[in-house]
Design a protein around this motif. Structure first.
Motif, PDB file in Angstrom:
ATOM      1  N   ALA A 292       4.833  -9.332   3.890  1.00  0.00           N
ATOM      2  CA  ALA A 292       5.448  -8.193   2.951  1.00  0.00           C
ATOM      3  C   ALA A 292       4.557  -8.277   1.619  1.00  0.00           C
ATOM      4  O   ALA A 292       4.344  -7.372   1.179  1.00  0.00           O
ATOM      5  N   SER A 293       3.700  -9.478   1.237  1.00  0.00           N
ATOM      6  CA  SER A 293       2.770  -9.539   0.432  1.00  0.00           C
ATOM      7  C   SER A 293       1.477  -8.499   0.664  1.00  0.00           C
ATOM      8  O   SER A 293       0.939  -8.047  -0.008  1.00  0.00           O
ATOM      9  N   THR A 294       1.234  -8.778   2.065  1.00  0.00           N
ATOM     10  CA  THR A 294       0.149  -8.028   2.416  1.00  0.00           C
ATOM     11  C   THR A 294       0.150  -6.623   2.672  1.00  0.00           C
ATOM     12  O   THR A 294      -0.391  -5.863   2.192  1.00  0.00           O
ATOM     13  N   LEU A 295       1.376  -6.119   2.775  1.00  0.00           N
ATOM     14  CA  LEU A 295       1.811  -4.784   2.718  1.00  0.00           C
ATOM     15  C   LEU A 295       1.567  -3.988   1.595  1.00  0.00           C
ATOM     16  O   LEU A 295       1.037  -2.987   1.210  1.00  0.00           O
ATOM     17  N   VAL A 296       1.797  -4.852   0.338  1.00  0.00           N
ATOM     18  CA  VAL A 296       1.504  -4.359  -1.116  1.00  0.00           C
ATOM     19  C   VAL A 296       0.057  -4.330  -1.415  1.00  0.00           C
ATOM     20  O   VAL A 296      -0.508  -3.459  -2.060  1.00  0.00           O
ATOM     21  N   ILE A 297      -0.590  -5.653  -0.993  1.00  0.00           N
ATOM     22  CA  ILE A 297      -1.888  -5.831  -1.485  1.00  0.00           C
ATOM     23  C   ILE A 297      -2.995  -4.820  -0.870  1.00  0.00           C
ATOM     24  O   ILE A 297      -3.777  -4.497  -1.534  1.00  0.00           O
ATOM     25  N   ARG A 298      -2.723  -4.415   0.313  1.00  0.00           N
ATOM     26  CA  ARG A 298      -3.634  -3.680   1.225  1.00  0.00           C
ATOM     27  C   ARG A 298      -3.515  -2.187   0.482  1.00  0.00           C
ATOM     28  O   ARG A 298      -4.755  -1.637   0.753  1.00  0.00           O
ATOM     29  N   GLU A 299      -2.879  -1.868  -0.300  1.00  0.00           N
ATOM     30  CA  GLU A 299      -2.721  -0.679  -1.277  1.00  0.00           C
ATOM     31  C   GLU A 299      -3.329  -0.444  -2.508  1.00  0.00           C
ATOM     32  O   GLU A 299      -3.432   0.201  -3.034  1.00  0.00           O
TER      33      GLU A 299
END
Length: 287
Positions: free
Chosen positions: A167-174
């Motif tokens: 969930a955190s990675t989905l936000v950070i990658r953008e």
């Protein structure tokens, strides 16, 4: 343009703020006392954990035996100290092992769009089984030992970490700095390690404290059921299991190990709650 984001969006004095919270301070003190007692067990234990004394069996708490003796005359205080070493070691090892699996699955699912669906379905499938039943099945398949208990519980709790990291990675990658790193041709492994993994440290740390507590409970449950660590090794769960047979005439055999489990898990929960409140920006505003 700088391509590297701050490693952890928390203030440098996070430890002092954590100690400044009364509940967190209580948890830290209790946990520190239990950890120190377990670590120094060979130096402060009055007896050997395996020393038998049939003449002293089922003696209540007294000066010679602070927590009494068990059905074989072994000193319960000594065995609790050594059992604490086992429980804390297993709990910490479970956190490390589950973190490795959870980080790999979470980063893979969150950063690579094509792998998101299959990895997410794998995580959901692993979480579909009740924790204790899956742990029992894995330990039964692998065999009863401390190493296998760590492996089994690590597999059980890894999906929880994986979902949080995904969930955190989905936000950070953008975020712009990740896009900038891609535009500059920074290799994907470097982006994952320097920019993504460093910024999921906060939720990883919080979840780790809760998994630590759950792992201690689960290990005690497995030992209580007789499918965990070998009975030759002192554990709080094994001590409770043996004490159950003498509950009417020697209640201290169950009370003291049970109290140790409660205090350890409670202290970890208090520390985890404090970390969550301080590291979560939405909650930190209200503190």
């Amino acid at each position: 343009m700088a391509a590297i984001a701050p490693a952890l969006q928390s203030e440098p004095n996070i430890l002092s703020r954590l100690v400044g919270r009364r509940t967190s301070l209580i948890g830290i003190i209790i946990l520190a006392i239990i950890a120190a007692a377990a670590l120094l067990a060979p130096f402060i234990a009055p007896y050997s954990p395996s020393k038998l004394s049939i003449a002293s069996r089922l003696h209540g708490p007294e000066m010679a035996h602070l927590f009494g003796t068990d059905d074989l005359g072994r000193d319960i205080f000594t065995r609790m100290l050594y059992a604490g070493r086992t429980s804390l070691t297993v709990g910490f090892a479970v956190v490390v092992f589950s973190s490795i699996i959870g980080i790999v699955l979470g980063l893979t699912a969150g950063f690579f769009r094509r792998l998101d669906q299959p990895v997410s379905r794998l995580i959901d499938a692993m979480m579909a089984f009740p924790d204790i039943l899956l742990a029992i099945a894995l330990v039964a398949a692998l065999g009863a030992s401390a190493t296998n208990v760590v492996i089994a519980l690590g597999i059980v709790y890894a999906p929880r970490l994986a979902r949080v990291i995904r969930a955190s990675t989905l936000v950070i990658r953008e975020l712009p700095y990740v896009e900038a790193a891609r535009a500059l041709g920074v290799p994907t492994p470097v982006i994952l390690l320097r920019h993504v993994l460093r910024n999921v440290t906060s939720p990883l740390l919080v979840q780790g404290t809760f998994i630590f507590a759950n792992a201690i409970l689960a290990e005690a449950g497995l030992s209580f059921l007789g499918v965990g660590i070998s009975p030759d090794t002192p554990t709080w769960g094994t001590m409770i299991s043996v004490g159950r047979q003498y509950m009417d005439q020697a209640s201290w055999m169950m009370f003291f190990p049970g109290a140790a489990i409660v205090l350890t898990v409670l202290s970890l929960q208090l520390v985890g709650d404090g970390l969550r409140d301080l590291l979560d920006p939405r909650l930190a505003k209200d503190i």
